[in-house]
Design a protein around this motif. Structure first.
Motif, PDB file in Angstrom:
ATOM      1  N   LEU A 154       0.842  -1.200   0.000  1.00 40.50           N
ATOM      2  CA  LEU A 154       0.000   0.000   0.000  1.00 40.50           C
ATOM      3  C   LEU A 154       0.875   1.247   0.000  1.00 40.50           C
ATOM      4  O   LEU A 154       1.979   1.229   0.534  1.00 40.50           O
ATOM      5  N   ARG A 155       0.365   2.326  -0.568  1.00 40.00           N
ATOM      6  CA  ARG A 155       1.066   3.616  -0.466  1.00 40.00           C
ATOM      7  C   ARG A 155       0.145   4.574   0.287  1.00 40.00           C
ATOM      8  O   ARG A 155      -0.988   4.803  -0.109  1.00 40.00           O
ATOM      9  N   GLN A 156       0.656   5.089   1.377  1.00 41.15           N
ATOM     10  CA  GLN A 156      -0.170   5.921   2.254  1.00 41.15           C
ATOM     11  C   GLN A 156       0.504   7.275   2.497  1.00 41.15           C
ATOM     12  O   GLN A 156       1.731   7.367   2.458  1.00 41.15           O
ATOM     13  N   PRO A 157      -0.304   8.317   2.755  1.00 43.39           N
ATOM     14  CA  PRO A 157       0.289   9.645   2.963  1.00 43.39           C
ATOM     15  C   PRO A 157       1.245   9.659   4.145  1.00 43.39           C
ATOM     16  O   PRO A 157       0.987   9.011   5.164  1.00 43.39           O
ATOM     17  N   VAL A 158       2.328  10.410   3.981  1.00 45.94           N
ATOM     18  CA  VAL A 158       3.374  10.410   5.006  1.00 45.94           C
ATOM     19  C   VAL A 158       2.919  11.108   6.296  1.00 45.94           C
ATOM     20  O   VAL A 158       3.412  10.814   7.372  1.00 45.94           O
ATOM     21  N   GLY A 159       1.970  12.053   6.186  1.00 46.78           N
ATOM     22  CA  GLY A 159       1.474  12.736   7.397  1.00 46.78           C
ATOM     23  C   GLY A 159       1.550  14.246   7.251  1.00 46.78           C
ATOM     24  O   GLY A 159       1.351  14.781   6.159  1.00 46.78           O
ATOM     25  N   VAL A 160       1.895  14.908   8.345  1.00 50.93           N
ATOM     26  CA  VAL A 160       1.969  16.382   8.343  1.00 50.93           C
ATOM     27  C   VAL A 160       3.282  16.814   7.672  1.00 50.93           C
ATOM     28  O   VAL A 160       4.350  16.296   7.997  1.00 50.93           O
ATOM     29  N   VAL A 161       3.168  17.767   6.756  1.00 50.90           N
ATOM     30  CA  VAL A 161       4.319  18.209   5.965  1.00 50.90           C
ATOM     31  C   VAL A 161       4.632  19.681   6.271  1.00 50.90           C
ATOM     32  O   VAL A 161       3.731  20.521   6.288  1.00 50.90           O
ATOM     33  N   GLY A 162       5.908  19.985   6.485  1.00 51.17           N
ATOM     34  CA  GLY A 162       6.365  21.380   6.562  1.00 51.17           C
ATOM     35  C   GLY A 162       6.962  21.748   5.220  1.00 51.17           C
ATOM     36  O   GLY A 162       7.939  21.136   4.789  1.00 51.17           O
ATOM     37  N   ALA A 163       6.349  22.734   4.541  1.00 50.14           N
ATOM     38  CA  ALA A 163       6.815  23.119   3.195  1.00 50.14           C
ATOM     39  C   ALA A 163       7.416  24.523   3.264  1.00 50.14           C
ATOM     40  O   ALA A 163       6.735  25.477   3.640  1.00 50.14           O
ATOM     41  N   ILE A 164       8.697  24.612   2.931  1.00 51.20           N
ATOM     42  CA  ILE A 164       9.407  25.898   3.043  1.00 51.20           C
ATOM     43  C   ILE A 164       9.797  26.342   1.626  1.00 51.20           C
ATOM     44  O   ILE A 164      10.558  25.648   0.941  1.00 51.20           O
ATOM     45  N   THR A 165       9.239  27.483   1.207  1.00 50.47           N
ATOM     46  CA  THR A 165       9.378  27.849  -0.215  1.00 50.47           C
ATOM     47  C   THR A 165      10.184  29.141  -0.380  1.00 50.47           C
ATOM     48  O   THR A 165      10.236  29.976   0.512  1.00 50.47           O
ATOM     49  N   PRO A 166      10.817  29.304  -1.554  1.00 50.53           N
ATOM     50  CA  PRO A 166      11.738  30.421  -1.777  1.00 50.53           C
ATOM     51  C   PRO A 166      11.058  31.640  -2.408  1.00 50.53           C
ATOM     52  O   PRO A 166       9.913  31.566  -2.846  1.00 50.53           O
ATOM     53  N   ILE A 219       5.444   3.631   2.118  1.00 54.01           N
ATOM     54  CA  ILE A 219       5.080   2.314   1.586  1.00 54.01           C
ATOM     55  C   ILE A 219       4.862   1.362   2.760  1.00 54.01           C
ATOM     56  O   ILE A 219       5.656   1.340   3.703  1.00 54.01           O
ATOM     57  N   LYS A 220       3.767   0.655   2.696  1.00 49.59           N
ATOM     58  CA  LYS A 220       3.477  -0.310   3.768  1.00 49.59           C
ATOM     59  C   LYS A 220       3.174  -1.654   3.108  1.00 49.59           C
ATOM     60  O   LYS A 220       2.483  -1.690   2.082  1.00 49.59           O
ATOM     61  N   PHE A 221       3.706  -2.742   3.659  1.00 45.01           N
ATOM     62  CA  PHE A 221       3.216  -4.008   3.133  1.00 45.01           C
ATOM     63  C   PHE A 221       2.409  -4.733   4.188  1.00 45.01           C
ATOM     64  O   PHE A 221       2.708  -4.658   5.383  1.00 45.01           O
ATOM     65  N   VAL A 222       1.376  -5.356   3.749  1.00 46.65           N
ATOM     66  CA  VAL A 222       0.486  -6.090   4.647  1.00 46.65           C
ATOM     67  C   VAL A 222       0.588  -7.563   4.258  1.00 46.65           C
ATOM     68  O   VAL A 222       0.352  -7.912   3.100  1.00 46.65           O
ATOM     69  N   SER A 223       0.985  -8.375   5.217  1.00 45.51           N
ATOM     70  CA  SER A 223       1.037  -9.800   4.966  1.00 45.51           C
ATOM     71  C   SER A 223      -0.229 -10.430   5.530  1.00 45.51           C
ATOM     72  O   SER A 223      -0.493 -10.324   6.738  1.00 45.51           O
ATOM     73  N   VAL A 224      -1.040 -11.008   4.687  1.00 45.16           N
ATOM     74  CA  VAL A 224      -2.342 -11.507   5.099  1.00 45.16           C
ATOM     75  C   VAL A 224      -2.277 -13.035   5.216  1.00 45.16           C
ATOM     76  O   VAL A 224      -2.049 -13.727   4.223  1.00 45.16           O
ATOM     77  N   GLY A 225      -2.452 -13.506   6.433  1.00 46.01           N
ATOM     78  CA  GLY A 225      -2.467 -14.952   6.628  1.00 46.01           C
ATOM     79  C   GLY A 225      -3.880 -15.490   6.405  1.00 46.01           C
ATOM     80  O   GLY A 225      -4.860 -14.918   6.853  1.00 46.01           O
TER      81      GLY A 225
END
Ligand code: SIN
Length: 481
Positions: A139-151, A473-479
């Motif tokens: 799975l691809r999941q959002p990283v969370g809270v982002v600090g964006a510093i722009t020029p 990236i997360k992997f889920v192993s399903v038994g």
């Protein structure tokens, strides 16, 4: 468009003043006049913005991608619809000529559109497992809270190049625009609010003390990602400080772009490309041609044609018709350009055209300049000038050209002009740079991955790859029993 920036902080869906009530002036680099007073935020406001972004994250991440995409598409259309007002604001605070500001609004809107489209393509994978009793999902999941510093050099496009993919991925954002050019950022976030961004998903914090804001972002473990465009020095500091909480980092840092012209090139095309690359935004871009290397048999002709074209370029206020080179951003920028020019001339370079660096009516200006007879030892060839000075040197062989082009700790953009396809391939592959303009002086576009090798940074912005920076990236192993 609302030109009142007195409540320029945007935290948890509220436009507000600073907690201290303090403000600071934003000035027009063309004449030093004050164009707005905006709230002066620091650590306290930044922490409030992090609280808001952290609270908003789960609901935003859970929104269907198509809903997030709709907001980004509406935002893109709104920027286009307000192109003239945004461009005027940008020219007032940054100085770039109006036509360039209009172009930047389109560039900025392009990132919101591109990542609106990409939002729906955050695919996962199913990987064959080693046993029939398991399944593996990636799975691809959002990283969370982002600090964006722009020029300050691209007050709109660097905001959307970071904020749009973050939002598309499902992240929430604290945006800290440059203190020299916060007005365009505030204006485009107002448009994002009108497009329906929920409270807390994007927050804007700006202040005179960037270190206080930066430290608050770096110290807080809830901020999972820092994305920054600016100097290599600051980028290294952010990377070191991010290690304490193991934040993800994306860094777009300094460049030292070589521009190679081979004898078989279409010289007029090469001159046109060199001018586009060198003088865009008064030479204040990380991808500006910083060193022009021309193969010996054509160096005089190239320099002559370039000087003829550059002589006609008008320098002045970005709002004046016909002006194509605006003021430098500030005194510091002016001092640097002056030093590079004076050092080169002192060490034997000649000015083919231009050469004047001056203060006028409260602004700092440099004439578009072509230097010939430059040597590698000159500062202008060793450091990023960030101004409208084009130093031309000659080379004898392809190997020499490549060696000199790569002899730098930087690796953002490089250019090569040749009609020989095989040489073009060899040189493009041999240049140790993240971006190569092969017979192209303006390669930047929302569809392509922008970023550098070596000390020019980490990660890529734009393109399909621009989403990766905001996804875990997360992997889920399903038994199965
Ligand atoms: C920059 O100079 O930081 C960005 C230039 C671009 O996007 O072309």
């Amino acid at each position: 468009m609302d030109r009142d920036f007195g409540r320029g902080l945007y935290i948890d869906g509220q436009w507000q003043q600073s907690r201290s009530g303090r403000s600071f002036p934003v000035t027009n680099p063309a004449d030093g006049s004050v164009i707005a007073e905006i709230p002066d935020a620091g650590a306290e406001e930044t922490r409030a913005a992090i609280d808001a972004a952290h609270r908003a994250f789960p609901a935003w991440a859970a929104r269907p991608a198509l809903e997030r995409a709709r907001i980004l598409m509406d935002w893109s259309r709104a920027m286009e619809a307000h192109q003239d007002e945004l461009a005027r604001l940008m020219t007032d605070e940054n100085g770039k000529p109006l036509a360039e500001s209009r172009g930047e609004v389109t560039y900025a809107a392009g990132f919101a559109q591109w990542f609106g489209e990409e939002a729906r393509r955050v695919y996962g994978e199913i990987v064959p497992a080693a046993t029939s009793l398991k399944r593996i999902w990636v799975l691809r999941q959002p990283v969370g809270v982002v600090g964006a510093i722009t020029p300050w050099n691209f007050p709109a496009a660097m905001v959307t190049r970071k904020v749009a993919p973050a939002l598309a991925a499902g992240c929430t954002v604290i945006l800290k625009p440059a203190e020299q050019t916060p007005l365009t950022a505030i204006a485009i976030v107002r448009l994002l609010e009108e497009a329906g961004i929920p409270p807390g998903v994007v927050n804007v914090v700006v202040g005179q003390d960037p270190v206080a804001i930066g430290d608050a972002l770096l110290d807080d473990p809830r901020v999972r990602k820092i994305t920054f465009t600016g100097s290599t020095e600051v980028g290294k500091h952010l990377m070191r400080r991010s290690a304490d909480t193991m934040k993800r980092v994306s860094l777009e840092l300094g460049g030292q772009a070589p521009f190679l012209v081979f004898a078989d090139a279409d010289l007029d095309l090469a001159v046109q490309g060199a001018i586009a690359s060198k003088f865009r935004n008064t030479g204040q871009t990380c991808v500006s041609a910083n060193r022009i290397y021309v193969e010996e048999p054509v160096v005089d002709e190239f320099a002559h044609r370039m000087a003829q074209r550059v002589k006609e370029m008008r320098v002045g206020r970005g709002t004046e018709p016909g002006v194509v080179v605006g003021p430098l951003i500030d005194r510091q920028g002016y001092e640097k350009v002056k030093l590079h020019l004076e050092d080169a001339v002192r060490q034997g370079a000649s000015v083919a055209t231009g050469g004047r660096v001056y203060e006028s009516g409260g602004g700092f200006y440099a004439e578009p300049t072509v230097l010939v007879g430059v040597e590698e030892r000159m500062v202008v060839m060793r450091e990023e000038t960030f101004g409208p000075v084009a130093p031309i040197s000659s080379f004898k062989t392809e190997a020499e050209a490549l060696e000199r082009a790569n002899a730098t700790p930087y690796g953002l953009a490089a250019y090569a002009y040749t009609r020989d396809l095989a040489r073009g391939v060899r040189v493009a592959e041999g240049l140790e740079y993240g971006i190569v303009g092969l017979n192209d002086g303006m390669p930047s576009t929302p569809q392509a991955p922008f970023g550098g090798f070596k000390e020019s940074g980490q990660g890529r912005e734009g393109g399909r790859q621009g989403m990766d920076a905001f996804l875990e990236i997360k992997f889920v192993s399903v038994g199965l029993g």
